[in-house]
Design an enzyme around this catalytic site. Structure first.
Site, PDB file in Angstrom:
ATOM      1  N   TRP A  25     -30.231 -23.019  74.223  1.00 34.62           N
ATOM      2  CA  TRP A  25     -29.565 -22.299  75.111  1.00 34.62           C
ATOM      3  C   TRP A  25     -30.676 -21.173  75.468  1.00 34.62           C
ATOM      4  O   TRP A  25     -31.081 -20.589  74.863  1.00 34.62           O
ATOM      5  CB  TRP A  25     -28.232 -21.889  74.282  1.00 34.62           C
ATOM      6  N   GLU A  61     -26.722 -22.575  65.515  1.00 33.58           N
ATOM      7  CA  GLU A  61     -27.120 -23.784  64.830  1.00 33.58           C
ATOM      8  C   GLU A  61     -28.553 -23.157  64.113  1.00 33.58           C
ATOM      9  O   GLU A  61     -29.172 -23.918  63.272  1.00 33.58           O
ATOM     10  CB  GLU A  61     -27.452 -24.944  65.567  1.00 33.58           C
ATOM     11  N   CYS A  83     -31.639 -16.527  72.103  1.00 33.11           N
ATOM     12  CA  CYS A  83     -31.221 -15.386  72.833  1.00 33.11           C
ATOM     13  C   CYS A  83     -29.639 -15.571  73.432  1.00 33.11           C
ATOM     14  O   CYS A  83     -29.278 -16.733  73.907  1.00 33.11           O
ATOM     15  CB  CYS A  83     -32.109 -15.750  74.461  1.00 33.11           C
ATOM     16  N   VAL A  84     -29.081 -14.620  73.283  1.00 31.44           N
ATOM     17  CA  VAL A  84     -27.610 -14.523  73.637  1.00 31.44           C
ATOM     18  C   VAL A  84     -27.285 -13.465  74.453  1.00 31.44           C
ATOM     19  O   VAL A  84     -27.753 -12.101  74.165  1.00 31.44           O
ATOM     20  CB  VAL A  84     -26.765 -14.220  72.291  1.00 31.44           C
ATOM     21  N   ILE A  85     -26.809 -13.914  75.601  1.00 29.44           N
ATOM     22  CA  ILE A  85     -26.602 -12.772  76.798  1.00 29.44           C
ATOM     23  C   ILE A  85     -25.108 -12.539  76.692  1.00 29.44           C
ATOM     24  O   ILE A  85     -24.396 -13.457  76.839  1.00 29.44           O
ATOM     25  CB  ILE A  85     -27.026 -13.415  78.008  1.00 29.44           C
ATOM     26  N   ASP A  88     -18.110 -12.162  79.471  1.00 28.74           N
ATOM     27  CA  ASP A  88     -17.134 -11.418  79.773  1.00 28.74           C
ATOM     28  C   ASP A  88     -16.123 -11.715  78.739  1.00 28.74           C
ATOM     29  O   ASP A  88     -14.957 -11.223  78.620  1.00 28.74           O
ATOM     30  CB  ASP A  88     -16.366 -11.788  80.808  1.00 28.74           C
ATOM     31  N   THR A  89     -16.396 -12.330  77.791  1.00 25.03           N
ATOM     32  CA  THR A  89     -15.511 -13.211  76.495  1.00 25.03           C
ATOM     33  C   THR A  89     -16.336 -12.289  75.169  1.00 25.03           C
ATOM     34  O   THR A  89     -17.378 -12.151  75.236  1.00 25.03           O
ATOM     35  CB  THR A  89     -15.484 -14.368  76.425  1.00 25.03           C
ATOM     36  N   HIS A  91     -17.179 -14.056  72.685  1.00 24.64           N
ATOM     37  CA  HIS A  91     -17.920 -15.154  72.401  1.00 24.64           C
ATOM     38  C   HIS A  91     -19.263 -14.663  72.035  1.00 24.64           C
ATOM     39  O   HIS A  91     -19.816 -14.953  70.935  1.00 24.64           O
ATOM     40  CB  HIS A  91     -18.123 -16.264  73.240  1.00 24.64           C
ATOM     41  N   ARG A 130     -38.325  -8.517  77.407  1.00 25.92           N
ATOM     42  CA  ARG A 130     -38.457  -8.920  76.054  1.00 25.92           C
ATOM     43  C   ARG A 130     -39.592 -10.100  75.728  1.00 25.92           C
ATOM     44  O   ARG A 130     -39.784 -10.460  74.665  1.00 25.92           O
ATOM     45  CB  ARG A 130     -37.441  -8.843  75.233  1.00 25.92           C
TER      46      ARG A 130
END
Length: 159
Positions: A25, A61, A83-85, A88-89, A91, A130
């Site tokens: 992802w 995972e 990488c987590v961007i 709007d939620t 999550h 980064r």
């Protein structure tokens, strides 16, 4: 009694294997982080056979893969890269909390260091900054941390 003097030089680590687990992802970010980590390891004496790169679908995972790799007993450190961007939620919060708690649990319970190479950013530009931009290269930093932790782990084992 010796006095600890911090140094920026990386220790030389011989006969070590490191696994790099990369979330697919946001792959344009995560694969760049993994490339930096692998290059850093190779630049510091790790051979192709010493570095194993695996992919998982997403950041959540990463903990499972790291756990399975630890169970093999084949690695001296595991680097997890994701990488987590923020969106709007909520999550974002759940994913970040899950991977952080999972990695923390593995580090507390296992003898193999798991290195946190997961970006948790507000927008894509922060992630790009980064991966070799104005905020450095977090993949390279994760590899440097892995090398230092392998050396530390070995030093402690010799006490």
């Amino acid at each position: 009694m010796s006095t600890y003097v911090p140094t920026s030089a990386l220790p030389v680590v011989k006969d070590a294997r490191i696994a790099v687990v990369v979330a697919e992802w946001n792959s344009h970010i995560t694969f760049a982080l993994a490339d930096g980590a692998v290059k850093c390891l190779h630049d510091n004496g790790f051979k192709e056979k010493d570095v194993q790169v695996l992919t998982v679908p997403g950041t959540v995972e990463l903990t499972f893969a790291a756990s399975k790799l630890i169970e093999t007993g084949s690695f001296d450190a595991i680097i997890i890269i994701g990488c987590v961007i923020k969106g709007d939620t909520p999550h974002f919060d759940y994913v970040c909390q899950s991977v952080t708690q999972g990695m923390t649990s593995l580090n507390a319970d296992c003898d193999i260091p798991v290195i946190f190479g997961v970006l948790t950013v507000n927008d894509e530009q922060q992630a790009l900054d980064r991966t070799g931009g104005k905020c450095g290269h977090k993949g390279v930093e994760a590899a440097e941390t892995a090398i230092k932790m392998v050396a530390l782990n070995r030093a402690i084992d010799e006490l």
